[in-house]
Design a protein around this motif. Sequence first.
Motif, PDB file in Angstrom:
ATOM      1  N   TYR A 213     -31.136 -25.155  35.858  1.00 18.13           N
ATOM      2  CA  TYR A 213     -30.491 -24.456  36.966  1.00 18.13           C
ATOM      3  C   TYR A 213     -31.458 -24.350  38.153  1.00 18.13           C
ATOM      4  O   TYR A 213     -32.678 -24.417  37.995  1.00 18.13           O
ATOM      5  CB  TYR A 213     -30.037 -23.068  36.532  1.00 18.13           C
ATOM      6  N   SER A 214     -30.886 -24.161  39.331  1.00 19.27           N
ATOM      7  CA  SER A 214     -31.699 -23.985  40.539  1.00 19.27           C
ATOM      8  C   SER A 214     -32.170 -22.548  40.697  1.00 19.27           C
ATOM      9  O   SER A 214     -33.256 -22.305  41.228  1.00 19.27           O
ATOM     10  CB  SER A 214     -30.897 -24.374  41.790  1.00 19.27           C
ATOM     11  N   VAL A 215     -31.345 -21.594  40.290  1.00 17.29           N
ATOM     12  CA  VAL A 215     -31.663 -20.174  40.416  1.00 17.29           C
ATOM     13  C   VAL A 215     -31.430 -19.506  39.072  1.00 17.29           C
ATOM     14  O   VAL A 215     -30.608 -19.958  38.275  1.00 17.29           O
ATOM     15  CB  VAL A 215     -30.818 -19.489  41.513  1.00 17.29           C
ATOM     16  N   GLY A 216     -32.182 -18.404  38.822  1.00 19.75           N
ATOM     17  CA  GLY A 216     -31.998 -17.679  37.580  1.00 19.75           C
ATOM     18  C   GLY A 216     -33.295 -17.454  36.836  1.00 19.75           C
ATOM     19  O   GLY A 216     -34.390 -17.628  37.382  1.00 19.75           O
ATOM     20  N   PRO A 217     -33.217 -17.093  35.562  1.00 19.16           N
ATOM     21  CA  PRO A 217     -34.414 -16.867  34.743  1.00 19.16           C
ATOM     22  C   PRO A 217     -35.199 -18.161  34.554  1.00 19.16           C
ATOM     23  O   PRO A 217     -34.647 -19.263  34.646  1.00 19.16           O
ATOM     24  CB  PRO A 217     -33.840 -16.359  33.416  1.00 19.16           C
ATOM     25  N   ASP A 218     -36.465 -18.028  34.254  1.00 18.57           N
ATOM     26  CA  ASP A 218     -37.338 -19.185  34.096  1.00 18.57           C
ATOM     27  C   ASP A 218     -36.838 -20.155  33.028  1.00 18.57           C
ATOM     28  O   ASP A 218     -36.965 -21.374  33.175  1.00 18.57           O
ATOM     29  CB  ASP A 218     -38.760 -18.743  33.744  1.00 18.57           C
ATOM     30  N   LEU A 222     -36.014 -23.983  33.771  1.00 19.69           N
ATOM     31  CA  LEU A 222     -36.977 -24.826  33.058  1.00 19.69           C
ATOM     32  C   LEU A 222     -38.319 -24.838  33.782  1.00 19.69           C
ATOM     33  O   LEU A 222     -38.931 -25.883  34.006  1.00 19.69           O
ATOM     34  CB  LEU A 222     -36.443 -26.257  32.857  1.00 19.69           C
ATOM     35  N   PHE A 223     -38.760 -23.644  34.138  1.00 22.12           N
ATOM     36  CA  PHE A 223     -40.114 -23.428  34.646  1.00 22.12           C
ATOM     37  C   PHE A 223     -41.045 -23.160  33.456  1.00 22.12           C
ATOM     38  O   PHE A 223     -40.617 -22.652  32.415  1.00 22.12           O
ATOM     39  CB  PHE A 223     -40.161 -22.209  35.574  1.00 22.12           C
ATOM     40  N   THR A 300     -37.714 -34.079  29.821  1.00 25.56           N
ATOM     41  CA  THR A 300     -37.457 -32.690  29.420  1.00 25.56           C
ATOM     42  C   THR A 300     -36.716 -31.868  30.463  1.00 25.56           C
ATOM     43  O   THR A 300     -36.170 -30.811  30.141  1.00 25.56           O
ATOM     44  CB  THR A 300     -38.781 -31.975  29.116  1.00 25.56           C
ATOM     45  N   GLY A 301     -36.728 -32.317  31.709  1.00 25.73           N
ATOM     46  CA  GLY A 301     -36.142 -31.531  32.793  1.00 25.73           C
ATOM     47  C   GLY A 301     -37.048 -30.453  33.327  1.00 25.73           C
ATOM     48  O   GLY A 301     -36.708 -29.777  34.311  1.00 25.73           O
ATOM     49  N   GLU A 302     -38.221 -30.235  32.727  1.00 30.30           N
ATOM     50  CA  GLU A 302     -39.120 -29.180  33.192  1.00 30.30           C
ATOM     51  C   GLU A 302     -39.610 -29.462  34.609  1.00 30.30           C
ATOM     52  O   GLU A 302     -39.904 -30.607  34.968  1.00 30.30           O
ATOM     53  CB  GLU A 302     -40.320 -29.036  32.252  1.00 30.30           C
TER      54      GLU A 302
END
Length: 598
Positions: A213-218, A222-223, A300-302
């Motif tokens: 996602y662009s916004v939201g929880p880490d 995928l932060f 992974t998308g991270e």
Amino acid sequence: MKKLLALTSVAAMCATGALANDGLIAEMEKPEQWAIQTGDYKNQRYSALDQITADNVGDLQANWTFSTGVLRGHEGSPLVIGDVMYVHTPFPNIVYALDLTQDGKIIWKYEPKQDPNVIPVMCCDTVNRGVAYANGKIYLHQADTKVVALDAMTGEEVWSAVNGDPSKGETNTATVLPVKDKLIVGISGGEFGVQGHVTAYDLDSGEQLWRAYSVGPDDQILFNEETTELGKPVGADSSINSWEGDQWMIGGGTTWGWYAADMEENLFYYGSGNPSTWNPAQRPGDNKWSMTIFARDIDTGEAKWVYQMTPHDEWDFDGVNEMILTEQEIDGEERKLLTHFDRNGLAYTMDRVSGELLVAEKYDPAVNWTSGVDMDPESDTYGRPAVVAQYSTEQNGEDVNSTGICPAALGTKDQQPAAYSPKTELMYVPTNHVCMDYEPFRVSYTAGQPYVGATLSMYPAPDSHGGMGNFIAWDNTTGEIKWSLPEQFSVWSGALATAGDVVFYGTLEGYLKAVHAETGEELYKFKTPSGIIGNVMTYEHGGKQHIAVLSGIGGWAGIGLAAGLTNPNDGLGAVGGYAALSDYTALGGQLTVFSLPD
């Protein structure tokens, strides 16, 4: 027999499925083909074909045409793989396979059955930016968010997956990115308060592999602890801490633009769109990570690094425009660069490995909402644009009309992609020379209903040539315009640069134009049946280089014509701004193919 011959090259490629990514790269490296919408993974939109040159392009002739049968905005371009051309349409998203050995005879046609109720949920026309090819399949992301893999030889459906929910405002207008064993897919719907995301599907099975996602929880974005912005860790919960309450859940940041990939770094790049709503007073904070350039791991998308261009966007300056990847010398050092022409009127050049910001300059002198970006790495505001108070849309609270803001919400450039020539080391950029008045108002969220909260009007930038567009050559290492061609209307067509020292683009009146890559001198023009918002492409067949472009007025700039709208404030302000278009063009849906005479 001819049909079988036309499909021979496609059939051969179907047998190499285990090496899907290697196979696609091999197809992209053949200059006689156009195997991906962006020309290559670097989004350079450059062709090594040089049969058509600055000396002979004036002899170009329309060779053959094909009617798509759809009368809405035609964005994107055809693909050419071997002897087959793949052509797409806006809603209902028909796909045609055409036999180039038989003057475009239809080999197969795929017409999805979609609920027409998706049409009013689409923000700015029913456009689609094209199909993709890999592993013997054609990939289509439909307006209703259904992702479909079609057998490239027969048009038969191999697999499908549902990527979103139109009842909540999630739709699609973008193409997809086949890379390695994955299909990278975005989502539209920022004007309906969706939570934007990018998703990877397995190329062969359609299985969802990851979603970011662009916004939201880490854990949704995928932060990780190593993700950086401008060299510094983003920190825990960086997104939700920049929104008030749970506003991030309907915060936008959609991903309907273009995607690039660096296979050596195993990264792909894209931008996220505007925050929801358009009324900035309803969403205090920086609204991270809308308006952001993302560098993500393909497997992974991270997220490796991010950079937010317009914190707390007050103007709908979507950040989804293409990322162009180059290897160039800058400040005496050869570096891997990423260049992005943002809707906000600033052109950014970055180190695409580290995310270091190297250049941030206005690519239209009319841009006035900011005085520039803080380029001092030691500053607390490093990388942030300084907002000029007069052009802030919340300076006096809600229901106050801020006037004379440049650029307008559709940006100094919208999604129409620029091109890069390694011969000239210049970028060729279609631009909008448009300003606006912007009046926010309070709006409440209802799933599936517009969540905009602003009234806009648009008009040409003052104190200039009086037109609404320019086509420019840009030096991305210095941040300078090298030449600029004024146009009566915005240039909403994707550019093409070629080894023949010719650059092509289309105009909203319907002209295909060819200009000299070094000087900008106009060398050729031809008026097609309808306004061009498609992207010019080139291929070689039968020993001849061809230029092809879709014409069919529409998109945000042409929404008034495409949808029959007359209220100047409709189309999020574009109907009034582009009212004069109806004096020059009408609806259409046609492919026109050009070549030199025998």
